[in-house]
Design an enzyme around this catalytic site. Structure first.
Site, PDB file in Angstrom:
ATOM      1  N   ARG A 176     -73.760  -3.467 -88.656  1.00  0.00           N
ATOM      2  CA  ARG A 176     -74.863  -3.728 -89.572  1.00  0.00           C
ATOM      3  C   ARG A 176     -74.369  -4.068 -90.984  1.00  0.00           C
ATOM      4  O   ARG A 176     -75.152  -4.522 -91.817  1.00  0.00           O
ATOM      5  CB  ARG A 176     -75.777  -2.507 -89.646  1.00  0.00           C
ATOM      6  N   TRP A 179     -74.329   0.467 -97.814  1.00  0.00           N
ATOM      7  CA  TRP A 179     -74.218  -0.914 -98.288  1.00  0.00           C
ATOM      8  C   TRP A 179     -74.791  -0.887 -99.700  1.00  0.00           C
ATOM      9  O   TRP A 179     -75.983  -0.662 -99.898  1.00  0.00           O
ATOM     10  CB  TRP A 179     -75.027  -1.829 -97.375  1.00  0.00           C
ATOM     11  N   ASN A 185     -81.350   6.077 -96.460  1.00  0.00           N
ATOM     12  CA  ASN A 185     -81.443   4.605 -96.371  1.00  0.00           C
ATOM     13  C   ASN A 185     -82.696   4.174 -97.112  1.00  0.00           C
ATOM     14  O   ASN A 185     -83.722   4.836 -97.003  1.00  0.00           O
ATOM     15  CB  ASN A 185     -81.602   4.149 -94.918  1.00  0.00           C
ATOM     16  N   LYS A 217     -75.992  -7.041 -91.665  1.00  0.00           N
ATOM     17  CA  LYS A 217     -76.688  -7.521 -90.471  1.00  0.00           C
ATOM     18  C   LYS A 217     -78.186  -7.322 -90.588  1.00  0.00           C
ATOM     19  O   LYS A 217     -78.966  -8.119 -90.109  1.00  0.00           O
ATOM     20  CB  LYS A 217     -76.143  -6.779 -89.242  1.00  0.00           C
TER      21      LYS A 217
HETATM   22  C1  AGP Z   1     -78.056 -14.927 -90.325  1.00  0.00           C
HETATM   23  O1  AGP Z   1     -76.814 -15.493 -90.025  1.00  0.00           O
HETATM   24  C2  AGP Z   1     -78.071 -14.174 -91.550  1.00  0.00           C
HETATM   25  N1  AGP Z   1     -77.079 -13.175 -91.576  1.00  0.00           N
HETATM   26  C3  AGP Z   1     -79.403 -13.832 -92.199  1.00  0.00           C
HETATM   27  O2  AGP Z   1     -79.818 -14.992 -92.827  1.00  0.00           O
HETATM   28  C4  AGP Z   1     -80.558 -13.291 -91.331  1.00  0.00           C
HETATM   29  O3  AGP Z   1     -81.005 -14.285 -90.472  1.00  0.00           O
HETATM   30  C5  AGP Z   1     -81.696 -12.800 -92.239  1.00  0.00           C
HETATM   31  O4  AGP Z   1     -81.230 -11.754 -93.035  1.00  0.00           O
HETATM   32  C6  AGP Z   1     -82.922 -12.371 -91.478  1.00  0.00           C
HETATM   33  O5  AGP Z   1     -82.653 -11.315 -90.628  1.00  0.00           O
HETATM   34  P1  AGP Z   1     -83.612 -10.914 -89.448  1.00  0.00           P
HETATM   35  O6  AGP Z   1     -83.675 -12.052 -88.500  1.00  0.00           O
HETATM   36  O7  AGP Z   1     -82.976  -9.695 -88.848  1.00  0.00           O
HETATM   37  O8  AGP Z   1     -84.964 -10.627 -90.041  1.00  0.00           O
END
Ligand code: AGP
Length: 598
Positions: A27, A75, A99, A593
């Site tokens: 993540r 993070w 979190n 992530k």
């Molecule tokens: C994708 O490569 C990215 N790491 C990022 O843009 C991601 O798609 C975005 O944060 C949305 O996440 P989600 O699909 O889990 O909502």
């Protein structure tokens, strides 16, 4: 993003906590820590960087016998990724992990400082544990819970919180609002986690805590009093690299398999079946708004072309973080579709709540069952991509586009726009598109070699038209996320309205040239760039004389087959450039992530 684990029981606590944190590594995090409370001793270890740094720090520590433990991957949001800012945060005799974001932490901190509390970190989290100890001074019932409740009621913002205290060594206090938190019971004790992964193997009975949940657990049966106890899926195939260099590479290679899962049971010659969605769900809907972030937003943009072309339904696509504060006009006849791989993206979740407040019907396209977005939506279509560990999303994107395609055909059928022949063609096209995602090893080898020519220069333009424009945006996003090179996606017809001024031989242009959609138009656009000495790499099934490099794909039967073939090429190109540059492809710098803060 941040991750939480917790354990109450007799097993070696350190091992359980560290193992759980490792399951959350994908993540994204920049520091980690654990606290174990047993035999009246509160032991805390923290480290910046990877979990192995934390393991080294507590290598000699053993935590056998009954006790409780909490662990966290952080993070950074408030304060740098340092050991002091890492969780658990410590007061005199209690520790906390959290979190989310406490919005009013500064005012709480000021009040506590006036009462003599001293703070070590720059985080918003540290106030929680101090506030708890402050309220404990006059906790009438003296079981800690009153003080904990008072603490939580003071907090504004989003949180999943676990707190342990030397005064109550048999329990973990918990609270949840906006950030996910799960509690499970197994043969060896009680377990907490911010997502399923750390719980698998320890428990099969879990409760996905709802917003507003607040309580404590010891080993005396409080778990059995909880409502909505669910079974935890145990046979979920754990993503292992299986010989690939990176999870991202493995996930690119398995796209044809997961896409089959996506269509299975839903698409057949007889029609489209969307489990758990009744036909009348779409009654009265005359417009769709798709809302998402990042890659999911690009999938949504691709979906707009499909929904408008196949189902003839007006579709808007909005970025969640923009939508939230734009005072959007929402009509009850509008279907609000949110797309999210993780199901926990804060901006998307909040946009969804806004739409619900405005009484819109809501539909989630999501990869994680039981995630916050799924639970908040009226209906859901799961993408079935399996766990995606690479921070740069690949197979999730593929399955999101496929779900939107299925939805378009479903709606086209219901609106009687697609006759039997057109329907049959769409189904055949889907099957061909899935086959097109099977990686051609020779093509991959060629991309490996080619990548060395694209490591420098002053930037990339990825260009395409129509549905290949969002694909170009996605190609650019993939490259920048993992290679850290500047890349932009652009509609190819728009280059001459400004960006063409940047063109020279050090500007790399990756041109998506599908044979079956606006080929002649994009050809002219690329010629215009070639004439100005841009370095051009084309992706298509035709030889294009003016290109410096050509990536030749098999000629597909239609544009959607070409779309999926090109998607794989763009993902592999980004992967190979990033590997050559020596980057950590699965955990790129600064990225997480699951983005659970706005
Ligand atoms: C994708 O490569 C990215 N790491 C990022 O843009 C991601 O798609 C975005 O944060 C949305 O996440 P989600 O699909 O889990 O909502």
């Amino acid at each position: 993003m941040c991750g939480i684990v917790g354990y109450i029981g007799k097993k070696e606590k350190k091992e359980i906590l560290l193992k759980g944190l490792k399951e959350l590594e994908y993540r994204g995090y920049d520091s980690a820590g654990i606290t174990v409370l047993s035999d009246g001793e509160l032991k805390t270890f923290k480290a910046v960087g990877r979990i192995c740094n934390l393991e080294n720090k507590c290598a000699d520590f053993i935590s056998e016998g009954f006790g409780v433990g909490i662990g966290h991957t952080r993070w950074a949001t408030h304060g740098k990724p340092t050991e002091v800012n890492a969780h658990p945060h410590i007061a005199d005799f209690s520790n906390v992990i959290h979190n989310g974001i406490i919005e009013n932490y500064q005012e709480i901190k000021k009040l506590l400082e006036q009462k003599g509390h001293q703070f070590l970190s720059q985080t918003d989290t540290e106030v929680i544990v101090h506030l708890f100890e402050e309220y404990l001074k006059d906790d009438a019932e003296n079981n800690g819970f009153e003080a904990f409740k008072k603490t939580i009621f003071c907090l504004k913002g989003a949180y999943a919180i676990l707190l342990v205290s030397k005064k109550y060594p048999d329990r973990i206090f918990y609270a949840k609002n906006g950030s996910p938190l799960i509690v499970g019971k197994g043969q060896t004790g009680i377990f907490f986690a911010s997502s399923d992964a750390p719980l698998i193997g320890y428990t099969d009975k879990v409760v996905y805590l709802e917003d507003g949940a607040i309580g404590y657990m010891d080993d005396n049966g409080q778990f059995d009093l909880l409502k909505n106890i669910k079974s935890l899926e145990q046979n979920r195939a754990f993503a292992q690299k299986e010989g690939f260099r990176y999870f991202m590479e493995k996930e690119i290679y398995e796209q044809h398999k997961v896409l089959l899962e996506t269509v299975m049971g839903r698409v057949s010659e007889e029609g489209i079946y969307l489990e758990s969605i009744e036909d009348r769900f779409f009654e009265g809907i005359d417009e769709i708004t798709i809302c998402a972030c990042g890659t999911s937003y690009h999938a949504g943009m691709s979906g707009k072309y499909l929904l408008e072309r196949i189902a003839k339904i007006k579709t808007n696509v909005v970025i969640a973080s923009e939508f939230r504060y734009s005072e959007p006009i929402m009509r009850e006849k509008e279907l609000f579709v949110v797309i999210s791989q993780s199901g926990e993206t804060a901006d998307t979740l909040e946009a969804l709540k806004l739409a619900k407040k405005a009484h819109l019907k809501t539909l989630a396209i999501c990869n994680v069952d039981n995630s916050s977005i799924v639970r908040e939506s009226d209906a859901v279509i799961l993408t079935r991509a399996g766990i995606e560990k690479g921070v740069a999303s690949t197979k999730a994107f593929a399955t999101q586009v496929m779900v939107l395609w299925i939805l378009s055909v479903y709606m086209g059928r219901h609106k009687k726009i697609l006759d039997n022949q057109c329907f049959k063609n769409q189904v055949e096209s889907m099957i061909a598109a899935i086959r097109a995602t099977e990686v051609d090893v020779k093509l991959h080898e060629r991309l490996k070699r080619l990548s060395k020519r694209y490591l420098h220069g002053h930037g990339f333009f990825f260009i395409g038209r129509d549905i290949f424009y969002p694909l170009a945006l996605e190609g650019a996003l993939k490259l920048k996320e993992i290679s850290y090179l500047h890349a932009e996606g652009y509609p190819s017809g728009e280059m001459k309205h400004g960006p063409i001024a940047l063109v020279d031989s050090l500007l790399f242009t990756v041109a998506l040239m599908p044979r079956h959609l606006l080929y002649e138009k994009i050809k002219s656009n690329v010629e215009e760039l070639a004439a100005r000495d841009a370095t051009i790499c084309t992706i298509g099934s035709e030889i294009f004389e003016s290109a410096d490099d050509m990536i030749i794909i098999k000629e597909g039967a239609d544009y959607m087959e070409e779309f999926f073939s090109m998607m794989v090429v763009l993902q592999l190109l980004a992967l190979e450039v990033a590997i050559r540059l020596g980057n950590d492809v699965d955990m790129p710098r600064n990225l997480a992530k699951s983005v659970t803060v706005e």
